[in-house]
Write a protein that holds these residues in place. Structure first.
Motif, mmCIF file in Angstrom:
data_model
loop_
_atom_site.group_PDB
_atom_site.id
_atom_site.type_symbol
_atom_site.label_atom_id
_atom_site.label_comp_id
_atom_site.label_asym_id
_atom_site.label_seq_id
_atom_site.Cartn_x
_atom_site.Cartn_y
_atom_site.Cartn_z
ATOM 1 N N GLY A 1 20.374 36.364 27.425
ATOM 2 C CA GLY A 1 21.434 36.891 26.658
ATOM 3 C C GLY A 1 21.538 38.342 27.113
ATOM 4 N N ILE A 2 22.722 39.069 26.518
ATOM 5 C CA ILE A 2 23.158 40.172 26.797
ATOM 6 C C ILE A 2 23.788 40.970 25.330
ATOM 7 C CG2 ILE A 2 24.801 41.690 28.363
ATOM 8 C CD1 ILE A 2 25.745 38.459 29.516
ATOM 9 N N SER A 3 23.108 41.925 25.248
ATOM 10 C CA SER A 3 23.588 42.660 24.041
ATOM 11 C C SER A 3 23.396 44.087 24.116
ATOM 12 C CB SER A 3 22.636 42.134 22.901
ATOM 13 O OG SER A 3 21.052 42.781 23.087
ATOM 14 N N GLY A 4 24.003 44.970 23.296
ATOM 15 C CA GLY A 4 24.308 46.393 23.410
ATOM 16 C C GLY A 4 24.656 46.920 22.391
ATOM 17 N N ARG A 5 24.584 48.262 22.471
ATOM 18 C CA ARG A 5 25.168 49.377 21.236
ATOM 19 C C ARG A 5 25.458 50.667 21.777
ATOM 20 N NH1 ARG A 5 20.241 51.174 17.864
ATOM 21 N NH2 ARG A 5 18.907 50.954 19.357
ATOM 22 N N ARG A 6 26.740 50.980 21.277
ATOM 23 C CA ARG A 6 27.218 52.106 21.572
ATOM 24 C C ARG A 6 26.703 53.382 21.031
ATOM 25 N NH1 ARG A 6 31.868 48.537 20.630
ATOM 26 N NH2 ARG A 6 33.041 47.947 22.390
ATOM 27 N N HIS A 7 27.464 54.512 21.376
ATOM 28 C CA HIS A 7 27.111 55.787 20.681
ATOM 29 C C HIS A 7 25.609 56.347 20.604
ATOM 30 C CE1 HIS A 7 31.094 55.119 19.517
ATOM 31 N NE2 HIS A 7 30.597 53.959 18.409
ATOM 32 N N PHE A 8 25.438 56.418 22.069
ATOM 33 C CA PHE A 8 24.079 57.320 22.527
ATOM 34 C C PHE A 8 24.399 58.776 22.990
ATOM 35 C CE2 PHE A 8 22.724 52.973 21.920
ATOM 36 C CZ PHE A 8 21.646 53.200 21.332
ATOM 37 N N THR A 9 23.205 59.569 22.873
ATOM 38 C CA THR A 9 23.296 60.914 23.419
ATOM 39 C C THR A 9 22.420 61.061 24.574
ATOM 40 O OG1 THR A 9 24.732 61.714 21.658
ATOM 41 C CG2 THR A 9 23.242 63.204 23.109
ATOM 42 N N ALA A 10 22.693 61.652 25.839
ATOM 43 C CA ALA A 10 21.450 61.614 26.575
ATOM 44 C C ALA A 10 21.178 63.151 27.078
ATOM 45 C CB ALA A 10 21.863 60.880 28.014
ATOM 46 N N PHE A 11 20.052 63.666 26.842
ATOM 47 C CA PHE A 11 19.630 65.005 27.125
ATOM 48 C C PHE A 11 18.880 64.875 28.515
ATOM 49 C CE2 PHE A 11 19.827 64.992 22.593
ATOM 50 C CZ PHE A 11 20.224 66.169 22.355
ATOM 51 N N THR A 12 19.283 65.754 29.379
ATOM 52 C CA THR A 12 18.565 65.625 30.737
ATOM 53 C C THR A 12 18.391 67.184 31.216
ATOM 54 O OG1 THR A 12 20.224 63.851 31.418
ATOM 55 C CG2 THR A 12 19.138 65.117 33.218
ATOM 56 N N LEU A 13 17.030 67.020 31.571
ATOM 57 C CA LEU A 13 16.353 68.399 31.873
ATOM 58 C C LEU A 13 15.626 68.335 33.357
ATOM 59 C CD1 LEU A 13 13.997 70.590 29.485
ATOM 60 C CD2 LEU A 13 13.097 69.978 31.880
ATOM 61 N N THR A 14 15.953 69.116 34.275
ATOM 62 C CA THR A 14 15.138 69.633 35.237
ATOM 63 C C THR A 14 14.465 70.862 35.620
ATOM 64 O OG1 THR A 14 17.155 68.350 36.589
ATOM 65 C CG2 THR A 14 15.654 69.591 38.040
ATOM 66 N N LYS A 15 13.118 70.561 35.731
ATOM 67 C CA LYS A 15 12.288 71.611 35.832
ATOM 68 C C LYS A 15 11.337 71.205 37.122
ATOM 69 C CE LYS A 15 9.581 74.917 34.444
ATOM 70 N NZ LYS A 15 9.676 76.305 34.503
ATOM 71 N N SER A 16 11.175 72.192 38.256
ATOM 72 C CA SER A 16 10.521 72.331 39.130
ATOM 73 C C SER A 16 8.711 71.990 39.078
ATOM 74 C CB SER A 16 10.733 73.368 40.047
ATOM 75 O OG SER A 16 11.978 73.463 40.716
ATOM 76 N N HIS A 17 8.284 71.069 39.495
ATOM 77 C CA HIS A 17 6.892 70.615 39.492
ATOM 78 C C HIS A 17 6.440 70.078 37.985
ATOM 79 C CE1 HIS A 17 6.577 73.027 43.116
ATOM 80 N NE2 HIS A 17 7.143 73.998 42.632
ATOM 81 N N SER A 18 7.466 69.982 37.218
ATOM 82 C CA SER A 18 7.212 69.364 35.695
ATOM 83 C C SER A 18 6.572 68.042 35.978
ATOM 84 C CB SER A 18 8.498 69.170 35.195
ATOM 85 O OG SER A 18 9.396 68.449 35.650
ATOM 86 N N SER A 19 6.695 67.223 37.242
ATOM 87 C CA SER A 19 6.077 65.862 37.292
ATOM 88 C C SER A 19 4.561 66.194 37.337
ATOM 89 C CB SER A 19 6.700 65.233 38.540
ATOM 90 O OG SER A 19 7.954 64.965 38.150
ATOM 91 N N VAL A 20 3.856 67.217 37.665
ATOM 92 C CA VAL A 20 2.613 67.340 37.824
ATOM 93 C C VAL A 20 2.060 68.238 36.814
ATOM 94 C CG1 VAL A 20 2.558 67.004 40.459
ATOM 95 C CG2 VAL A 20 2.785 69.240 39.721
ATOM 96 N N ASP A 21 3.104 68.596 35.854
ATOM 97 C CA ASP A 21 2.257 69.225 34.853
ATOM 98 C C ASP A 21 1.936 68.358 33.473
ATOM 99 O OD1 ASP A 21 2.224 70.940 32.454
ATOM 100 O OD2 ASP A 21 4.127 71.877 32.679
ATOM 101 N N VAL A 22 0.707 68.241 33.704
ATOM 102 C CA VAL A 22 0.098 67.413 32.556
ATOM 103 C C VAL A 22 0.605 67.807 31.018
ATOM 104 C CG1 VAL A 22 -2.095 66.445 31.758
ATOM 105 C CG2 VAL A 22 -2.004 67.008 34.319
ATOM 106 N N GLY A 23 1.151 66.565 30.464
ATOM 107 C CA GLY A 23 1.442 66.863 28.947
ATOM 108 C C GLY A 23 2.715 67.270 28.966
ATOM 109 N N PHE A 24 3.642 67.403 30.116
ATOM 110 C CA PHE A 24 5.136 68.097 30.148
ATOM 111 C C PHE A 24 6.053 66.981 29.240
ATOM 112 C CE2 PHE A 24 9.200 68.374 31.372
ATOM 113 C CZ PHE A 24 9.490 69.710 31.526
ATOM 114 N N LEU A 25 5.800 65.708 29.511
ATOM 115 C CA LEU A 25 6.624 64.918 28.941
ATOM 116 C C LEU A 25 6.294 64.586 27.267
ATOM 117 C CD1 LEU A 25 8.986 62.555 28.835
ATOM 118 C CD2 LEU A 25 7.157 61.021 29.814
ATOM 119 N N ARG A 26 5.085 64.682 27.001
ATOM 120 C CA ARG A 26 4.616 64.907 25.715
ATOM 121 C C ARG A 26 5.232 66.076 24.843
ATOM 122 N NH1 ARG A 26 1.457 67.884 23.247
ATOM 123 N NH2 ARG A 26 0.300 68.553 24.955
ATOM 124 N N ARG A 27 5.085 67.264 25.599
ATOM 125 C CA ARG A 27 5.825 68.359 24.807
ATOM 126 C C ARG A 27 7.255 68.073 24.635
ATOM 127 N NH1 ARG A 27 2.556 70.807 28.774
ATOM 128 N NH2 ARG A 27 4.262 71.878 29.686
#
Length: 445
Positions: free
Chosen positions: A292-318
């Motif tokens: 099946g194919i389903s979907g919903r409209r009207h979302f908002t995307a927040f995009t953040l870029t921060k150097s070395h955040s991928s190795v910063d433990v707990g960054f995504l949690r914060r």
């Protein structure tokens, strides 16, 4: 064989629909329990009884006369009764409801009366036993269902020669007061009865012949889905496929009771069978790549870029904790090295979007930070994907071939679905292009 049959509001809209219900119930003696919704809309101009009851209660609260609205309810039920030649004393019940309204009865009591009255009429019409939902559907003090008590009370009323008719949508609290479920809650009542009665099948009768591969308002004449598992159903329901109440799954899943979605207006159609595990049937009849194919409209995307955040433990949690602080539910997260995109419903951040951006800027000091509105999420769902290498690539290629820009992509390791984010303006085209390629063209082969 024992079946529970739940009939929705469209199946009870008028006397013609009542006749269809009786024909369905009488055609199979194993349909021992019948759960009914309140009478639904007879036409586009008509009103659902539950909506009218909510309106009556609101009029009382604001000191506005409700007589004209209540008369619409009376007229609908009286016409059904008289058309079918029934003798149920609706007048006395209407008088009781009016008195309760005037005394300031609870909203839950008032809006539950649509199902109550429909069940009284249906019980007489079927020559069945009426059992009030307040006497078999029990809530605990915390609002959860008291399944042991439901089983106990249902068992006390089972075993007769005639079917049992039960109103959907409501039950009773430990103090005896009426409590309603969320809208569409009659689906849950049916599932609870199926669980308590150890039914072999839970039939949910509505106005469509099962789950459809896609929304018919978007795709012209979509095919129905012959069978679907609970996980696929959950994904499609959450992403907008509106046939069965989400919470109706859990009581039957506990006992592995199949749900059969059927059409009251086309009872010969087999509908959709919802199973915990479709593997046995899939061996004989392999599923499509796309269920099946389903979907919903009207979302908002927040995009953040921060150097070395991928190795910063707990960054995504914060990062996610910020949304929690604003009581915003996160619908999805996409990430690459040092870049994170968090997707939320636009209405949930309408009043706090810039405060969240401010928090991000102050706390994380990102190199890049942006917010984008007008995004739609589309889920391509299918248990058959796992057996087809490159299936995700096929979907993405089809979007590209149709010049649809993909903003976000998400797929879990279970390979049950691929979720893509596109511009709201591409919503319909995106669903149609997947349907045309993976359903319509496959059907022609």
């Amino acid at each position: 064989m024992l079946k529970v049959a739940k009939f929705g509001g469209s199946s009870l809209a008028n006397s013609t629909q009542f006749r269809k219900v009786r024909s369905i119930v009488e055609s199979d003696p194993s349909r021992r329990y019948v759960v009914v919704s309140a009478c639904g809309k007879e036409s586009k101009e008509d009103h659902k009884v539950t909506d009218l009851l909510y309106l009556c209660e609101a009029h009382i609260r604001y000191g506005v006369p409700y007589d004209d609205i209540f008369r619409l309810i009376e007229d609908k039920y009286l016409k059904i009764r008289d058309d079918l030649g029934l003798t149920t004393d609706l007048e006395s019940h209407f008088l009781d409801i009016r008195r309760a309204l005037d005394r300031g009865a609870t909203t839950d009591y008032v809006v539950s009366r649509g199902e109550y009255l429909a069940a009284l009429l249906m019980a007489e019409y079927l020559g069945a036993t009426f059992v009030d939902a307040k006497d078999v559907i029990y809530f605990k003090a915390d609002g959860s269902f008291d399944l042991p008590k439901i089983r106990e009370q249902l068992a006390l009323r089972a075993g007769g020669s005639s079917p049992i008719v039960i109103p959907g949508f409501y039950g009773s609290m430990p103090d005896g007061s009426i409590r309603v479920m969320s809208r569409g809650g009659s689906d849950i009542t049916g599932a609870l009865i199926a669980n308590a009665a150890d039914a072999e099948v839970y039939e949910n009768w509505t106005d469509v012949s099962g789950f459809l591969v896609a929304d018919p308002r978007i795709v012209k004449n979509p095919l129905s889905i012959p069978r679907i598992n609970y996980s696929e159903l959950r994904l499609m329901s959450y992403m907008g496929a509106d046939v069965l109440h989400d919470d109706a799954i859990f009581p039957v899943r506990e006992k592995n009771i199949p749900i059969n979605i059927r059409n009251t207006n086309d009872p010969a159609a087999p509908g959709t069978m919802i199973l915990d595990d479709c593997s046995e049937q899939d061996l004989k009849d392999p599923p499509r790549l796309v269920t099946g194919i389903s979907g919903r409209r009207h979302f908002t995307a927040f995009t953040l870029t921060k150097s070395h955040s991928s190795v910063d433990v707990g960054f995504l949690r914060r990062l996610l904790a910020t949304f929690e602080d604003y009581k915003v539910s996160v619908e999805g997260v996409a990430l690459t090295v040092d870049t994170f995109t968090v997707i939320v419903r636009s209405d949930t951040v309408a009043n706090c979007k810039y405060e969240i951006l401010g928090r991000f800027s102050e706390e994380f000091k990102p190199e890049d930070l942006k917010v984008e509105d007008h995004i739609s999420l589309i889920a391509v769902v299918g248990r058959g994907m796992k057996a087809v290498p490159g299936s995700s690539g096929q979907f993405l290629s089809e979007f590209g071939r149709n010049h649809i820009n993909i903003r976000v992509i998400s797929q879990c390791a279970d390979e049950l679905s691929v979720v893509v984010g596109v511009d709201d303006g591409d919503f319909g085209r995106a669903i149609n292009c997947i349907y045309d390629k993976f359903i319509y063209e496959e059907q022609k082969i």
